[in-house]
Scaffold this active site. Structure first.
Site, PDB file in Angstrom:
ATOM      1  CG  HIS A  10     -14.869 -50.747  45.784  1.00 12.10           C
ATOM      2  ND1 HIS A  10     -13.614 -51.049  46.243  1.00 12.10           N
ATOM      3  CD2 HIS A  10     -14.738 -49.640  45.020  1.00 12.10           C
ATOM      4  CE1 HIS A  10     -12.758 -50.146  45.795  1.00 12.10           C
ATOM      5  NE2 HIS A  10     -13.411 -49.280  45.053  1.00 12.10           N
ATOM      6  CG  HIS A  52      -8.312 -49.559  40.491  1.00 13.70           C
ATOM      7  ND1 HIS A  52      -7.190 -48.829  40.794  1.00 13.70           N
ATOM      8  CD2 HIS A  52      -9.354 -48.889  41.032  1.00 13.70           C
ATOM      9  CE1 HIS A  52      -7.532 -47.765  41.506  1.00 13.70           C
ATOM     10  NE2 HIS A  52      -8.839 -47.781  41.653  1.00 13.70           N
TER      11      HIS A  52
HETATM   12  O1  G3P Z   1     -15.290 -45.463  41.861  1.00 10.53           O
HETATM   13  C1  G3P Z   1     -15.456 -45.074  43.170  1.00 10.53           C
HETATM   14  C2  G3P Z   1     -14.614 -45.921  44.021  1.00 10.53           C
HETATM   15  O2  G3P Z   1     -14.411 -47.103  43.349  1.00 10.53           O
HETATM   16  C3  G3P Z   1     -13.325 -45.312  44.416  1.00 10.53           C
HETATM   17  O3  G3P Z   1     -12.441 -45.255  43.399  1.00 10.53           O
HETATM   18  O4  G3P Z   1     -10.100 -45.824  43.079  1.00 10.53           O
HETATM   19  O5  G3P Z   1     -11.598 -47.571  43.956  1.00 10.53           O
HETATM   20  O6  G3P Z   1     -11.847 -46.799  41.618  1.00 10.53           O
HETATM   21  P1  G3P Z   1     -11.450 -46.440  43.011  1.00 10.53           P
HETATM   22 CA    CA Z   2     -14.000 -47.356  40.928  1.00  7.77          CA
END
Ligand code: G3P
Ligand code: CA
Length: 325
Positions: A10, A52
């Site tokens: 992530h 992000h």
């Molecule tokens: O893209 C799924 C996960 O990354 C959750 O969203 O806000 O971290 O981009 P975000």
């Molecule tokens: Ca994401």
């Protein structure tokens, strides 16, 4: 037998390096992640970069660049006023003068050591890294790009979708078996993409709120309305997977204690969808009450429920649990 769930790093190994840097992505790959996850925004001159959000002051040193002080402004982004510096007001050459910094230094003080070291990468630079690591490791390493603020950028005549497909195609990513998942919290741009590409698409689903394009269209459906079997079958018309907030599968009560799981894995699979879950982090701030100090147990709980993939800031631990260590 079901395949092992995929480990999606992530924002890279963002527990160990400032998010969305080549260093964070490379470390994630070295730790055994199957996919790395770039969130994508765009520059004034139309280049996809990994951040992000389009407001870049939380994760870069833009505020300390005096030459950009007059670019600070306030904009309405997806229904919320935001003040700061925005990717679409900078050329790529200008973005390249900035350096990344840790988003949550109080929770991850160890990452401050890396503040100011790394550039903001383009999607092409991320793909170049992945291609190099595939040769080096002889593993399949996928990319899992997310289109951020897609309606907003289309309105500015800086649409993300065509650029993304262009870059992916130019790098040989084609067809439904390519190691790519394209994700979005909006619905309309995934439907649009499904007519343009066979690459796998992922509908992101939060535990609150609604897709921003639904809001604009006066469609009152919330995310929660998309996760019954009928809603999932509808998603299966244009996407191959859902990417869900973990609370939708294992809810928590007001004290952050876990409640019994829902039947979302079963229903997603009935609808023909893969189910990927976010976001797994080691720190107690992000763990349910039952698993304080024990992030391994959270991974195990979700793996045992039959999910197909997991987004983690600490991919080394996800891999370790998956391998039974
Ligand atoms: O893209 C799924 C996960 O990354 C959750 O969203 O806000 O971290 O981009 P975000
Ligand atoms: Ca994401």
């Amino acid at each position: 037998m079901q395949n092992l769930p995929i480990v999606i790093a992530h924002r890279g190994a963002s527990g160990y390096r400032p998010e969305h840097t080549l260093a964070a992505y490379e470390l994630a790959i070295n730790m055994g992640a199957d996919f790395i996850e770039p969130d994508l925004v765009i520059t004034k001159d139309g280049v996809l970069i990994a951040r992000h959000e389009n407001e870049i002051s939380e994760t870069t040193n833009v505020a300390s660049h005096l030459e950009f002080s007059n670019r600070r402004t306030t904009k309405l982004i997806d229904g919320e006023f935001k003040s700061g510096w925005f990717s679409e007001d900078f050329t790529l050459a200008e973005i390249k003068r900035l350096r990344a910094k840790e988003r949550i230094p109080k929770i991850r003080p160890h990452n401050i050591n890396y503040d100011g070291l790394y550039e903001i990468p383009t999607l092409q630079e991320i793909i170049d890294l992945v291609q190099r690591k595939i040769v080096e490791t002889k593993r399949t390493i996928g990319i899992y790009p997310e289109t951020k603020h897609p309606t907003y950028f289309r309105y500015l005549d800086l649409a993300l979708e065509e650029k993304l497909l262009e870059v992916l195609s130019a790098n040989g990513y084609k067809g439904k078996n390519a190691p790519v998942f394209i994700q979005s919290f909006e619905v309309g741009n995934l439907e649009y993409l499904s007519a343009k590409t066979d690459l796998p698409l992922v509908q992101l689903i939060n535990d609150k709120g609604q897709p921003y394009d639904f809001l604009l269209q006066g469609d009152e459906r919330k995310y929660i309305d998309l996760v019954d079997l009928a809603g999932l079958k509808q998603i299966a018309n244009y996407a191959q997977a859902i990417g869900i907030n973990k609370n939708l599968l294992v809810p928590q009560d007001a004290s952050r204690k876990l409640l019994p799981p829902t039947n979302l894995v079963e229903n997603a699979h009935l609808a023909g969808l893969l189910i990927h879950v976010w976001t797994f982090r080691n720190e107690d701030n992000f763990l349910p009450l039952n698993f304080q100090g024990n992030p391994q147990a959270e991974y195990q709980l979700f793996f045992d429920l039959g999910i197909d993939g997991i987004f983690s800031d600490y991919p080394d631990l996800a891999v370790k649990v998956l391998q039974g260590n």
